[in-house]
Design an enzyme around this catalytic site. Structure first.
Site, PDB file in Angstrom:
ATOM      1  N   THR A  37       0.828  -1.207   0.000  1.00  0.00           N
ATOM      2  CA  THR A  37       0.000   0.000   0.000  1.00  0.00           C
ATOM      3  C   THR A  37       0.860   1.254   0.000  1.00  0.00           C
ATOM      4  O   THR A  37       0.480   2.291  -0.571  1.00  0.00           O
ATOM      5  CB  THR A  37      -0.949   0.009   1.217  1.00  0.00           C
ATOM      6  OG1 THR A  37      -1.656  -1.233   1.251  1.00  0.00           O
ATOM      7  CG2 THR A  37      -1.964   1.137   1.125  1.00  0.00           C
ATOM      8  N   ALA A  94      -0.391  -1.984   7.414  1.00  0.00           N
ATOM      9  CA  ALA A  94      -0.539  -2.915   8.532  1.00  0.00           C
ATOM     10  C   ALA A  94      -1.019  -4.249   7.987  1.00  0.00           C
ATOM     11  O   ALA A  94      -1.648  -4.313   6.929  1.00  0.00           O
ATOM     12  CB  ALA A  94      -1.519  -2.384   9.566  1.00  0.00           C
ATOM     13  N   GLY A 107       4.755  -8.415   8.688  1.00  0.00           N
ATOM     14  CA  GLY A 107       4.662  -9.512   7.733  1.00  0.00           C
ATOM     15  C   GLY A 107       5.767  -9.465   6.696  1.00  0.00           C
ATOM     16  O   GLY A 107       6.213 -10.496   6.193  1.00  0.00           O
ATOM     17  N   GLU A 114      10.197   0.029  11.345  1.00  0.00           N
ATOM     18  CA  GLU A 114       8.891   0.660  11.195  1.00  0.00           C
ATOM     19  C   GLU A 114       8.414   1.262  12.518  1.00  0.00           C
ATOM     20  O   GLU A 114       7.873   2.362  12.557  1.00  0.00           O
ATOM     21  CB  GLU A 114       7.868  -0.359  10.691  1.00  0.00           C
ATOM     22  CG  GLU A 114       8.058  -0.735   9.233  1.00  0.00           C
ATOM     23  CD  GLU A 114       7.156  -1.866   8.790  1.00  0.00           C
ATOM     24  OE1 GLU A 114       6.961  -2.013   7.573  1.00  0.00           O
ATOM     25  OE2 GLU A 114       6.645  -2.612   9.651  1.00  0.00           O
ATOM     26  N   LYS A 132      -7.757  -5.665   5.917  1.00  0.00           N
ATOM     27  CA  LYS A 132      -6.925  -5.419   7.103  1.00  0.00           C
ATOM     28  C   LYS A 132      -7.757  -4.972   8.304  1.00  0.00           C
ATOM     29  O   LYS A 132      -7.238  -4.881   9.420  1.00  0.00           O
ATOM     30  CB  LYS A 132      -5.874  -4.333   6.809  1.00  0.00           C
ATOM     31  CG  LYS A 132      -5.115  -4.500   5.504  1.00  0.00           C
ATOM     32  CD  LYS A 132      -4.368  -5.806   5.447  1.00  0.00           C
ATOM     33  CE  LYS A 132      -3.534  -5.889   4.158  1.00  0.00           C
ATOM     34  NZ  LYS A 132      -2.866  -7.204   4.010  1.00  0.00           N
TER      35      LYS A 132
END
Length: 242
Positions: A37, A94, A107, A114, A132
């Site tokens: 994303t 996320a 993941g 992060e 999500k």
């Protein structure tokens, strides 16, 4: 194929909406997260810089090797936390978000960097598609909570987590390289598959696991996100606030 296109479109709309709402001419430093994303978020930033003539002084601080190269590939200004330790905003994806806005991240294996970048930002903004968005963790994300650990300590850490909270913590193995995944920081990853129907106090779980010697960081992001943007299947963007 249709589902993949719908998911990609949902990711793009969430990312573009978040960028346009949170990155303004007053924004000087932004943390750039990792994942699929975030590609759309960086593309939107670059579009505003190179096509719309905005944000020319914006400094982008990466949270991973992927983010570093996304910034360079889009000809944006690359920074780091040594020079820019206080960020106006950080935008990241996320793996799953529950109704309390507790996140599972990591993941892609970048959880330590992060979390550091997110912690340096005044506002931490999360973007993703509708898959999500969950009522509780483990509803849709079934690969467990990533935990970055020192290679020498992964066996005792695995045993301690399983004894404390049940479930199974397994060493993440590489798919092409022989042996385990090695993070950008030279560490191993455990993926803890917790008991899905058990109630957990995620704040306490995060604190307890982090205190185990040899644990560098967990993929639980508790009380960190300010807003979450989810691209929905119907083309809208749903926003959750803290």
């Amino acid at each position: 194929m249709g589902d993949n296109i719908a998911l990609d479109t949902a990711k793009m709309r969430a990312a573009r909406t978040a960028v346009d709402q949170w990155i303004t001419e007053d924004t000087k430093m932004v943390g750039i997260g990792s994942g699929s994303t975030i590609v759309y978020a960086v593309q939107r930033i670059a579009e505003r810089v190179w096509k719309e003539g905005e944000l020319t002084d914006l400094i982008c601080v990466p949270s991973s090797y992927q983010a570093h190269h996304l910034i360079l590939d889009n000809n944006l200004n690359l920074g780091d936390l040594d020079r820019y330790p206080k960020l106006d905003v950080a935008i990241d994806g996320a793996d799953e978000v529950d109704h309390h806005m507790v996140l599972i991240k990591g993941g892609g294996g970048c959880l330590l960097q992060e979390k550091v970048v997110a912690s340096c930002a005044k506002n931490f903004i999360v973007v993703g598609d509708y898959t999500k968005n969950s009522l509780r963790l483990g509803e849709q994300w079934c690969r467990g909570i990533p935990i970055e650990v020192s290679p020498m300590a992964y066996v005792p850490i695995k045993m301690r987590i399983e004894a404390l909270y049940g479930g199974e913590a397994s060493l993440r193995m590489a798919k092409v390289k022989a042996g385990p995944i090695v993070t950008d920081n030279g560490n191993f990853l455990l993926d803890w598959k917790f008991i899905a129907n058990r109630e957990y106090d995620w704040r306490e779980v995060n604190r307890t696991i982090t205190m185990i010697p040899g644990v560098l960081e967990t993929g639980l992001f508790v009380d960190m996100a300010h807003k979450c943007y989810f691209g929905m299947a119907d083309g809208t963007v749903k926003v959750h606030s803290k």
